[in-house]
Design a protein around this motif. Sequence first.
Motif, PDB file in Angstrom:
ATOM      1  N   PRO A 143      28.999 -10.918  25.721  1.00 48.90           N
ATOM      2  CA  PRO A 143      28.474 -10.680  24.596  1.00 48.90           C
ATOM      3  C   PRO A 143      26.830 -11.966  24.412  1.00 48.90           C
ATOM      4  O   PRO A 143      27.467 -12.617  24.628  1.00 48.90           O
ATOM      5  CB  PRO A 143      29.638 -10.658  23.449  1.00 48.90           C
ATOM      6  CG  PRO A 143      30.971 -11.813  23.719  1.00 48.90           C
ATOM      7  CD  PRO A 143      30.659 -11.388  25.404  1.00 48.90           C
ATOM      8  N   TRP A 144      25.740 -11.281  23.284  1.00 46.59           N
ATOM      9  CA  TRP A 144      25.077 -11.986  22.806  1.00 46.59           C
ATOM     10  C   TRP A 144      25.363 -13.655  22.146  1.00 46.59           C
ATOM     11  O   TRP A 144      26.488 -13.339  21.387  1.00 46.59           O
ATOM     12  CB  TRP A 144      23.799 -11.363  21.896  1.00 46.59           C
ATOM     13  CG  TRP A 144      23.939 -10.125  22.866  1.00 46.59           C
ATOM     14  CD1 TRP A 144      23.295  -8.843  22.958  1.00 46.59           C
ATOM     15  CD2 TRP A 144      22.314 -11.125  24.071  1.00 46.59           C
ATOM     16  NE1 TRP A 144      22.396  -8.586  23.748  1.00 46.59           N
ATOM     17  CE2 TRP A 144      21.879  -9.607  24.804  1.00 46.59           C
ATOM     18  CE3 TRP A 144      21.502 -12.018  23.853  1.00 46.59           C
ATOM     19  CZ2 TRP A 144      20.579  -9.503  25.161  1.00 46.59           C
ATOM     20  CZ3 TRP A 144      20.255 -12.009  25.410  1.00 46.59           C
ATOM     21  CH2 TRP A 144      19.870 -10.828  25.868  1.00 46.59           C
ATOM     22  N   SER A 145      25.066 -14.390  22.703  1.00 46.89           N
ATOM     23  CA  SER A 145      25.252 -15.401  21.802  1.00 46.89           C
ATOM     24  C   SER A 145      24.110 -16.792  22.537  1.00 46.89           C
ATOM     25  O   SER A 145      22.610 -16.214  23.124  1.00 46.89           O
ATOM     26  CB  SER A 145      26.595 -16.142  23.147  1.00 46.89           C
ATOM     27  OG  SER A 145      25.896 -16.767  24.098  1.00 46.89           O
ATOM     28  N   LYS A 146      24.591 -17.850  21.834  1.00 50.79           N
ATOM     29  CA  LYS A 146      22.797 -18.237  21.920  1.00 50.79           C
ATOM     30  C   LYS A 146      22.638 -18.672  22.974  1.00 50.79           C
ATOM     31  O   LYS A 146      21.537 -19.112  23.680  1.00 50.79           O
ATOM     32  CB  LYS A 146      23.414 -19.986  20.901  1.00 50.79           C
ATOM     33  CG  LYS A 146      22.437 -20.806  19.913  1.00 50.79           C
ATOM     34  CD  LYS A 146      22.836 -21.985  19.668  1.00 50.79           C
ATOM     35  CE  LYS A 146      21.462 -22.319  19.103  1.00 50.79           C
ATOM     36  NZ  LYS A 146      21.968 -23.849  19.266  1.00 50.79           N
ATOM     37  N   ASN A 147      23.684 -19.433  23.470  1.00 47.37           N
ATOM     38  CA  ASN A 147      23.721 -19.765  25.108  1.00 47.37           C
ATOM     39  C   ASN A 147      22.942 -18.255  26.300  1.00 47.37           C
ATOM     40  O   ASN A 147      22.224 -18.789  26.450  1.00 47.37           O
ATOM     41  CB  ASN A 147      25.158 -20.172  26.060  1.00 47.37           C
ATOM     42  CG  ASN A 147      25.018 -20.457  27.557  1.00 47.37           C
ATOM     43  OD1 ASN A 147      24.876 -20.869  27.585  1.00 47.37           O
ATOM     44  ND2 ASN A 147      25.951 -19.844  28.024  1.00 47.37           N
ATOM     45  N   LYS A 148      23.252 -17.111  25.800  1.00 53.35           N
ATOM     46  CA  LYS A 148      23.378 -16.274  26.300  1.00 53.35           C
ATOM     47  C   LYS A 148      21.670 -15.784  26.538  1.00 53.35           C
ATOM     48  O   LYS A 148      20.762 -15.738  27.345  1.00 53.35           O
ATOM     49  CB  LYS A 148      23.709 -15.003  26.360  1.00 53.35           C
ATOM     50  CG  LYS A 148      24.054 -14.012  27.311  1.00 53.35           C
ATOM     51  CD  LYS A 148      24.685 -12.267  26.568  1.00 53.35           C
ATOM     52  CE  LYS A 148      23.838 -11.566  27.472  1.00 53.35           C
ATOM     53  NZ  LYS A 148      25.232 -10.256  27.947  1.00 53.35           N
ATOM     54  N   PHE A 149      21.151 -16.200  25.198  1.00 51.81           N
ATOM     55  CA  PHE A 149      20.498 -15.501  24.441  1.00 51.81           C
ATOM     56  C   PHE A 149      19.362 -16.608  25.101  1.00 51.81           C
ATOM     57  O   PHE A 149      17.766 -16.456  26.033  1.00 51.81           O
ATOM     58  CB  PHE A 149      20.389 -16.060  23.173  1.00 51.81           C
ATOM     59  CG  PHE A 149      18.045 -15.698  22.611  1.00 51.81           C
ATOM     60  CD1 PHE A 149      18.593 -13.835  22.218  1.00 51.81           C
ATOM     61  CD2 PHE A 149      17.783 -16.179  21.708  1.00 51.81           C
ATOM     62  CE1 PHE A 149      17.397 -13.778  22.057  1.00 51.81           C
ATOM     63  CE2 PHE A 149      16.321 -15.991  20.943  1.00 51.81           C
ATOM     64  CZ  PHE A 149      16.723 -14.764  21.355  1.00 51.81           C
ATOM     65  N   SER A 150      18.826 -17.920  25.276  1.00 48.49           N
ATOM     66  CA  SER A 150      18.931 -19.597  25.154  1.00 48.49           C
ATOM     67  C   SER A 150      18.069 -19.254  27.319  1.00 48.49           C
ATOM     68  O   SER A 150      16.943 -19.223  27.562  1.00 48.49           O
ATOM     69  CB  SER A 150      18.756 -20.628  24.889  1.00 48.49           C
ATOM     70  OG  SER A 150      20.067 -20.728  25.674  1.00 48.49           O
ATOM     71  N   LYS A 151      19.911 -18.795  27.886  1.00 46.80           N
ATOM     72  CA  LYS A 151      19.186 -18.743  29.394  1.00 46.80           C
ATOM     73  C   LYS A 151      18.157 -17.597  30.005  1.00 46.80           C
ATOM     74  O   LYS A 151      17.509 -17.180  30.661  1.00 46.80           O
ATOM     75  CB  LYS A 151      20.720 -18.483  29.826  1.00 46.80           C
ATOM     76  CG  LYS A 151      21.435 -20.024  30.734  1.00 46.80           C
ATOM     77  CD  LYS A 151      22.360 -19.490  30.645  1.00 46.80           C
ATOM     78  CE  LYS A 151      23.071 -20.350  31.416  1.00 46.80           C
ATOM     79  NZ  LYS A 151      24.278 -20.902  31.193  1.00 46.80           N
ATOM     80  N   LYS A 152      18.602 -16.463  29.015  1.00 44.16           N
ATOM     81  CA  LYS A 152      17.985 -14.894  29.212  1.00 44.16           C
ATOM     82  C   LYS A 152      16.116 -15.606  28.469  1.00 44.16           C
ATOM     83  O   LYS A 152      15.206 -14.766  29.897  1.00 44.16           O
ATOM     84  CB  LYS A 152      17.771 -13.909  27.885  1.00 44.16           C
ATOM     85  CG  LYS A 152      19.276 -13.285  28.749  1.00 44.16           C
ATOM     86  CD  LYS A 152      19.180 -13.029  30.141  1.00 44.16           C
ATOM     87  CE  LYS A 152      20.601 -12.045  31.069  1.00 44.16           C
ATOM     88  NZ  LYS A 152      20.697 -11.479  32.030  1.00 44.16           N
ATOM     89  N   ILE A 153      16.105 -16.088  27.514  1.00 43.16           N
ATOM     90  CA  ILE A 153      14.444 -16.325  27.234  1.00 43.16           C
ATOM     91  C   ILE A 153      13.974 -17.437  28.519  1.00 43.16           C
ATOM     92  O   ILE A 153      13.151 -16.818  28.928  1.00 43.16           O
ATOM     93  CB  ILE A 153      14.461 -17.011  26.033  1.00 43.16           C
ATOM     94  CG1 ILE A 153      14.727 -16.454  24.928  1.00 43.16           C
ATOM     95  CG2 ILE A 153      13.653 -17.859  25.328  1.00 43.16           C
ATOM     96  CD1 ILE A 153      13.636 -15.359  24.003  1.00 43.16           C
TER      97      ILE A 153
END
Length: 461
Positions: A143-153
Amino acid sequence: MTVNINIKEIKISPKKNDNDNNKIYVRATSGLYQKLRRYTGWVLILLFMALPMLRWNNHQAVLFDLDKQQYHIFNLTLFPQDLTLLAWVFIIAAFSLFFFTTYLGRVWCGYTCPQTIWSFIFIWFEEHIEGSANQRKCLDKAPWSKNKFSKKIAKHSAWIIISLLTGLTFCSYFVLFPNIYIDFFTFNSSPTLTGCILFFASITYMNAGWMRSIVCTHMCPYARFQSAMFDENTYIVAYDEKRGEQRGPRRRKSNPSDLGLGDCIACELCVQVCPAGIDIREGLQYECINCGACIDACDTTMLKMNYPKGLISYTSETRLAGGESQILRPKIISYGVLLIAMLSIFSLNLFTLSTIELEIVRDRNTLYRENNEGLIENTYTLKILNKTIETQSYKISFSGLKDAYLIGPKEIVVQAGEIFTQPITIVVDAYAIKAKKVMITIRLNSKTEEIKQDSPFFISL
Ligand code: SF4
Ligand code: SF4
């Protein structure tokens, strides 16, 4: 057991590396062919980036100036009149592709195609930011998390920067460097240029980031007609089925023949590293871009198991059947001869390319005129194109008409790339001339070259 390759029936196989998203998570591998692809990729990328930055005789070394309709390639300046040369370049490229594909299979796809090179660059960023293939798969499922979001960005920012650089570099073959970069980053580019840069950047982002093998499989026509060039001696990436089957896992120290097994330990590495998401053990498939990643992966496994390398290798149908591949064969010879012929014609055209273009236009309403002294005058308009990158002076002269003289300048100066229009009049005492029309030759001489053209001189109708 028969060899599972039929060149004439290259298969379309179901993807093995797929998942719920129909996305291929390419596992990183290393080895001889990965090194080779990395080196050729670097050389080609550096060439692509550096060429528009180079200066040559005070101008950009490679610049296709569409506004001025001048195409500079180092010492050579081409004009729309010379574009037949471009047709020759395309014909030569096509015949090189036929020749090398018949001999070495899809080496173009595996090692030099921009789609492959850029896809591997994007995969490199993906791997370094999001982790290994398995980590990426987990990240996508999570699920979307801070870690996933920053890696995708971070990943998409890296992809966007590479795409923008690609768009800018591509457009700098058509617009002056470094102005194109300065104008773009200071928001002073024209809307058309900005649109072009963004268009090429988004194509790069989509093709190398999202579509990858879809481009090769569904958009590139080459994959479709390659089988027409292949024969049983063409080098392809192939799995040695005789040696590999029956595949199956085993302990490292166990003897495969005791277990009734071949050399394939069913580790599936060859499938996991494949950017096309195919299983080469099922035979030659048209999605295979000959990148050799499966060879490197399998060789690593073979080394770990203490088996000889080459279960998957660059080979040919003939070699897999136990024969020796023939290099010189009718198809290769015919493509080679045609390629040499095309190259010779192209070189001849290139080396005899004139630096002056002369067009002679006549006034069709007044073909000749008799002046007050009873002499016959013919007027010509010379259109002179200076195809060099320097100002040139040209001497105008003519021959073919005895005792005639020229009214107009005997020498003119034409700026680089300029089309200069110069009317001239040739006058003769036609008393002794019996013919109604005489062919004359008008000449233009620069310091290094002479160009001449015949034109009629009318005495009467
Ligand atoms: S099958 Fe092997 S050579 Fe073909 S695309 Fe996949 S990894 Fe590359
Ligand atoms: S990498 Fe080699 S050993 Fe492993 S599954 Fe593929 S062919 Fe078999």
